[in-house]
Design a protein around this motif. Sequence first.
Motif, PDB file in Angstrom:
ATOM      1  N   ASP A 198       0.816  -1.212   0.000  1.00 23.10           N
ATOM      2  CA  ASP A 198       0.000   0.000   0.000  1.00 23.10           C
ATOM      3  C   ASP A 198       0.854   1.269   0.000  1.00 23.10           C
ATOM      4  OD1 ASP A 198      -2.242  -1.588   0.049  1.00 23.10           O
ATOM      5  OD2 ASP A 198      -2.604  -1.355   2.205  1.00 23.10           O
ATOM      6  N   LYS A 199       1.969   1.221   0.701  1.00 23.69           N
ATOM      7  CA  LYS A 199       2.794   2.420   0.876  1.00 23.69           C
ATOM      8  C   LYS A 199       3.890   2.548  -0.184  1.00 23.69           C
ATOM      9  CE  LYS A 199       3.915   5.960   3.584  1.00 23.69           C
ATOM     10  NZ  LYS A 199       2.991   7.026   3.983  1.00 23.69           N
ATOM     11  N   ALA A 200       4.559   1.429  -0.492  1.00 27.64           N
ATOM     12  CA  ALA A 200       5.720   1.496  -1.380  1.00 27.64           C
ATOM     13  C   ALA A 200       5.503   0.844  -2.739  1.00 27.64           C
ATOM     14  CB  ALA A 200       6.927   0.855  -0.693  1.00 27.64           C
ATOM     15  N   GLY A 201       4.431   0.072  -2.889  1.00 29.95           N
ATOM     16  CA  GLY A 201       4.180  -0.610  -4.152  1.00 29.95           C
ATOM     17  C   GLY A 201       5.186  -1.723  -4.408  1.00 29.95           C
ATOM     18  N   ASP A 202       5.398  -2.024  -5.677  1.00 24.76           N
ATOM     19  CA  ASP A 202       6.372  -3.061  -6.037  1.00 24.76           C
ATOM     20  C   ASP A 202       7.771  -2.465  -5.973  1.00 24.76           C
ATOM     21  OD1 ASP A 202       4.414  -4.992  -6.513  1.00 24.76           O
ATOM     22  OD2 ASP A 202       4.093  -4.260  -8.555  1.00 24.76           O
ATOM     23  N   THR A 203       8.442  -2.712  -4.895  1.00 28.66           N
ATOM     24  CA  THR A 203       9.765  -2.118  -4.703  1.00 28.66           C
ATOM     25  C   THR A 203      10.816  -3.200  -4.512  1.00 28.66           C
ATOM     26  OG1 THR A 203      10.967  -0.426  -3.442  1.00 28.66           O
ATOM     27  CG2 THR A 203       9.579  -1.928  -2.187  1.00 28.66           C
ATOM     28  N   SER A 204      12.041  -2.869  -4.849  1.00 27.95           N
ATOM     29  CA  SER A 204      13.145  -3.814  -4.702  1.00 27.95           C
ATOM     30  C   SER A 204      14.046  -3.384  -3.553  1.00 27.95           C
ATOM     31  CB  SER A 204      13.957  -3.898  -5.994  1.00 27.95           C
ATOM     32  OG  SER A 204      14.527  -2.637  -6.303  1.00 27.95           O
ATOM     33  N   ALA A 205      14.750  -4.358  -2.989  1.00 27.40           N
ATOM     34  CA  ALA A 205      15.624  -4.056  -1.859  1.00 27.40           C
ATOM     35  C   ALA A 205      16.745  -5.087  -1.787  1.00 27.40           C
ATOM     36  CB  ALA A 205      14.830  -4.047  -0.559  1.00 27.40           C
ATOM     37  N   ALA A 206      17.791  -4.728  -1.075  1.00 31.23           N
ATOM     38  CA  ALA A 206      18.905  -5.649  -0.831  1.00 31.23           C
ATOM     39  C   ALA A 206      19.453  -5.355   0.555  1.00 31.23           C
ATOM     40  CB  ALA A 206      19.994  -5.483  -1.889  1.00 31.23           C
ATOM     41  N   THR A 261      26.637  -1.475  -9.253  1.00 29.94           N
ATOM     42  CA  THR A 261      25.657  -1.919 -10.256  1.00 29.94           C
ATOM     43  C   THR A 261      24.380  -2.466  -9.625  1.00 29.94           C
ATOM     44  OG1 THR A 261      26.483  -4.207 -10.376  1.00 29.94           O
ATOM     45  CG2 THR A 261      27.605  -2.555 -11.744  1.00 29.94           C
ATOM     46  N   LEU A 262      24.279  -2.379  -8.308  1.00 28.94           N
ATOM     47  CA  LEU A 262      23.122  -2.929  -7.595  1.00 28.94           C
ATOM     48  C   LEU A 262      21.876  -2.089  -7.879  1.00 28.94           C
ATOM     49  CD1 LEU A 262      22.065  -5.002  -5.479  1.00 28.94           C
ATOM     50  CD2 LEU A 262      22.661  -3.332  -3.719  1.00 28.94           C
ATOM     51  N   ASP A 263      20.945  -2.649  -8.615  1.00 27.49           N
ATOM     52  CA  ASP A 263      19.740  -1.924  -9.020  1.00 27.49           C
ATOM     53  C   ASP A 263      18.613  -2.107  -8.003  1.00 27.49           C
ATOM     54  OD1 ASP A 263      19.740  -4.605  -9.690  1.00 27.49           O
ATOM     55  OD2 ASP A 263      18.355  -4.365 -11.368  1.00 27.49           O
ATOM     56  N   ALA A 264      18.858  -1.683  -6.770  1.00 25.09           N
ATOM     57  CA  ALA A 264      17.864  -1.805  -5.698  1.00 25.09           C
ATOM     58  C   ALA A 264      17.289  -0.440  -5.356  1.00 25.09           C
ATOM     59  CB  ALA A 264      18.497  -2.419  -4.457  1.00 25.09           C
ATOM     60  N   ASP A 265      15.970  -0.397  -5.132  1.00 21.47           N
ATOM     61  CA  ASP A 265      15.341   0.861  -4.714  1.00 21.47           C
ATOM     62  C   ASP A 265      15.747   1.227  -3.289  1.00 21.47           C
ATOM     63  OD1 ASP A 265      13.882   1.099  -7.143  1.00 21.47           O
ATOM     64  OD2 ASP A 265      12.401  -0.330  -6.387  1.00 21.47           O
ATOM     65  N   HIS A 266      15.900   0.194  -2.452  1.00 20.63           N
ATOM     66  CA  HIS A 266      16.255   0.423  -1.046  1.00 20.63           C
ATOM     67  C   HIS A 266      17.401  -0.492  -0.649  1.00 20.63           C
ATOM     68  CE1 HIS A 266      12.747   2.950   0.050  1.00 20.63           C
ATOM     69  NE2 HIS A 266      12.162   2.283  -0.931  1.00 20.63           N
ATOM     70  N   LEU A 267      18.225   0.010   0.263  1.00 24.38           N
ATOM     71  CA  LEU A 267      19.376  -0.761   0.720  1.00 24.38           C
ATOM     72  C   LEU A 267      19.393  -0.785   2.247  1.00 24.38           C
ATOM     73  CD1 LEU A 267      21.900  -2.235  -0.320  1.00 24.38           C
ATOM     74  CD2 LEU A 267      23.148  -0.073  -0.125  1.00 24.38           C
TER      75      LEU A 267
END
Length: 327
Positions: A198-206, A261-267
């Motif tokens: 609800d808050k962040a949607g489809d997001t990526s992280a590492a 090269t890490l394509d993450a929205d959040h770390l």
Amino acid sequence: MMNSKTKKWGFACASALALMLAGCGNGDVDSSSKDNTKTEQKADQASETRTVTDALGNKVEVPVHPKRVIASYLEDNLVALGITPVSQWSVNDGASVQDYLQDSLKDVPTISYDLPFEAVQSFKPDLIIMDSASMVEGDKYEQYSKIAPTYVIGKEVNNDWRDELLRVGEVFDEKDKAQQVLDDYDAKVKEAKQQIQDKAGDTSAAAVWVTGGKFFIVSQNLSSGDVMYNDLGLKAPSVVKEISAKATSNWNEISLEKLVTLDADHLFVIDSGDDASEKALSKKLWVTIPAVKAGNVHKLPADSSWLYTGAIANTQIVDDVVDALAK
């Protein structure tokens, strides 16, 4: 013994009123009987055992009510079930322990992670639970079994934590309680997943661990990676997938050049806080990582649960992710 003792009480009460005589004599017999019964019950309970079969096919006679348990690196499972071990896992002569469990284990003495026989014996355990088959290679199982009944949880170095919890529950005849812990966790994950969506949607992280000036990235299906990607449904960046495909452990070293090269929205960064790590995090190349550049770095202390796994560790990880992405 009982007859003689009763007679002596009878003579002592002879000159007293009949009511007092009855009370004196009967009270003594009843008290002694109760004490003996309690002693016998405790002895019976101490000697009672159940037969359980471990992951290696060993039929193990475990105490019905174990009192002195050693379950190195399985303490998360014990604490989740309300069980306190007689010793706890540690490295570097007790300098490093599972910090996130110390609210429950702060008074529990440490034992080295490799469980030296003499150290194990010194704790006089009545039950030993081993995390994996690798811990009892060679003749180790026989040696540990001479000290106390020894149960092996799984064949792999990294076993599924849910299965581990259920197996520990089985050993203690608490499988229903273990299942309830899992059900509670799954309910929490379901709610958290919706909050994040609800808050962040489809997001990526590492998740990256910085220690000794080196960088390590968590595998996709292990430790906090399992929580982020499999439980909470966060997207795994391509770099994480690439490293995980050939990973041999929970955390795998990655160069700073590769991190760029890490394509993450959040770390999520677990920072050990040592001088070498602080220098590594201050390098110019670090700030060129997309998530760092975007200001989406969530720092976690070295004593966080992100390096571990289990119902308690994973619950804390879920809370950390929700706080970072859904608040």
